[in-house]
Design a protein around this motif. Sequence first.
Motif, PDB file in Angstrom:
ATOM      1  N   LYS A   1       0.832  -1.201   0.000  1.00 31.52           N
ATOM      2  CA  LYS A   1       0.000   0.000   0.000  1.00 31.52           C
ATOM      3  C   LYS A   1       0.870   1.256   0.000  1.00 31.52           C
ATOM      4  O   LYS A   1       0.552   2.242  -0.683  1.00 31.52           O
ATOM      5  CB  LYS A   1      -0.919  -0.017   1.223  1.00 31.52           C
TER       6      LYS A   1
ATOM      7  N   ASP B   1      -2.391  -1.555  -5.136  1.00 32.85           N
ATOM      8  CA  ASP B   1      -3.683  -1.732  -4.457  1.00 32.85           C
ATOM      9  C   ASP B   1      -4.517  -2.868  -5.044  1.00 32.85           C
ATOM     10  O   ASP B   1      -5.669  -3.046  -4.667  1.00 32.85           O
ATOM     11  CB  ASP B   1      -4.492  -0.431  -4.495  1.00 32.85           C
TER      12      ASP B   1
ATOM     13  N   ARG C   1      -7.482  -1.517   4.064  1.00 32.76           N
ATOM     14  CA  ARG C   1      -6.461  -0.714   3.377  1.00 32.76           C
ATOM     15  C   ARG C   1      -6.941  -0.219   2.011  1.00 32.76           C
ATOM     16  O   ARG C   1      -6.154   0.311   1.232  1.00 32.76           O
ATOM     17  CB  ARG C   1      -5.186  -1.545   3.222  1.00 32.76           C
TER      18      ARG C   1
END
Length: 429
Positions: A74, A79, A126
């Motif tokens: 991240k 991603d 996240r």
Amino acid sequence: MKKLLMVVAAVLMLTACQQQERTDDFVRVENGHFMRNGKPYYYVGTNFWYGAILGSEGQGGDRERLCHELDEMKRIGIDNLRILVGSDGQRGVKTKVEPTLQEAPGVYNDTILAGLDYLLQEMGRRDMVAVLYLNNSWEWSGGYGFYLEHAGAGRQPRPDEFGYPAFMAAMSKYATNERAHELFYDYVRFIIGRTNRYTGVAYKDDPAIMSWQIGNEPRAFSKDALPAFEKWLAEASALIRQLDPNHLISIGSEGSWGCENDYDCYERICADKNIDYCNIHLWPYNWGWAKPDSLVEHLPRACENTKDYIDRHLAICDKLDKPLVMEEFGYPRDGFRFTLDTPTSGRDGYYRYVFSLVADNAEQGGRFAGCNFWGWGGYALPRHEQWQVGDDYTNDPAQEAQGLNSVFVTDSTTLAVVREQVERMSRIK
């Protein structure tokens, strides 16, 4: 009564807004492009096949490392993770991933299921998304061979024992084995029908999942099997769509290379109404475009062939009005050595070239929307060239030399190339 009607209308409007907000969380395809949260979605991702194993609390599990790896990815800007749901078959088989999830048809290792649940929870926290593949044509996670054996086809040959020609000839029988397909469909129903034990969210409602993928590099393995192969893919995608209307569906194809070099077959399987976007893979070393003793010297030829391969598939995507993702590509370390201190100048050059093709096309409004390099080794420290139980997981599966294609946190020059691409893709509107 008027006041009551106003209250009801307000509640309905709020519910509709909440539903729209929830729907927008999912990655969609609109007008041939990915959309996420109402904005175009272009991405740099990686392969992280062992994520569910790391997320478990059983053999191979390491939740501390998992969170450490996710945080580092991240931080870099990665991603989108392409992940194996789980491997199939008995443990203790050389060159195969373990621990396995599906030990026999319908018999599941709950620690791996918990690991997948935990992984999706942590990815959701996240704002990362997963591409989850459900099958594999290759031996390293069971897949075709597992289903054929349990469909009554007898013990299937393994490449390390009998060679790849014998293995591929045997796997070509999968396309026509309807009993093997039914066993796979039972597995698909079980996985997609799950609810995450940690979040309480049904998998079909989880925006941490971008796509269900039928398999890793599904192949017919013979030209004669292509019609049956296409039929199976269509059945599988229709079943997934029936079970889950929210998520994208992809094939996991290498492109024409996975269709017996038949571009018409590739176009037909991608044209299926239930397939939302197209995939290709690229392996210059595996495909003979670069030799192990001259990886740097053969880089120009690898790049030239790569561009031609991508362009031919992009033309099909333009015709179908669907996005393209290059979700696997790799290049060995210089000198075909595997130790972490080996330079990666050939790999860095190849990554930079591939990334430029993706970004150039995306900036021009094309359909090349994302790429997942193979793959993330992160904080792993390989102990043996051949993976052994108890060793750290890298992104090189058990049948490959550990360190062959994995990118580790110590590969600073490669990660600098990745970060450059992340920054460039993030500016595309």
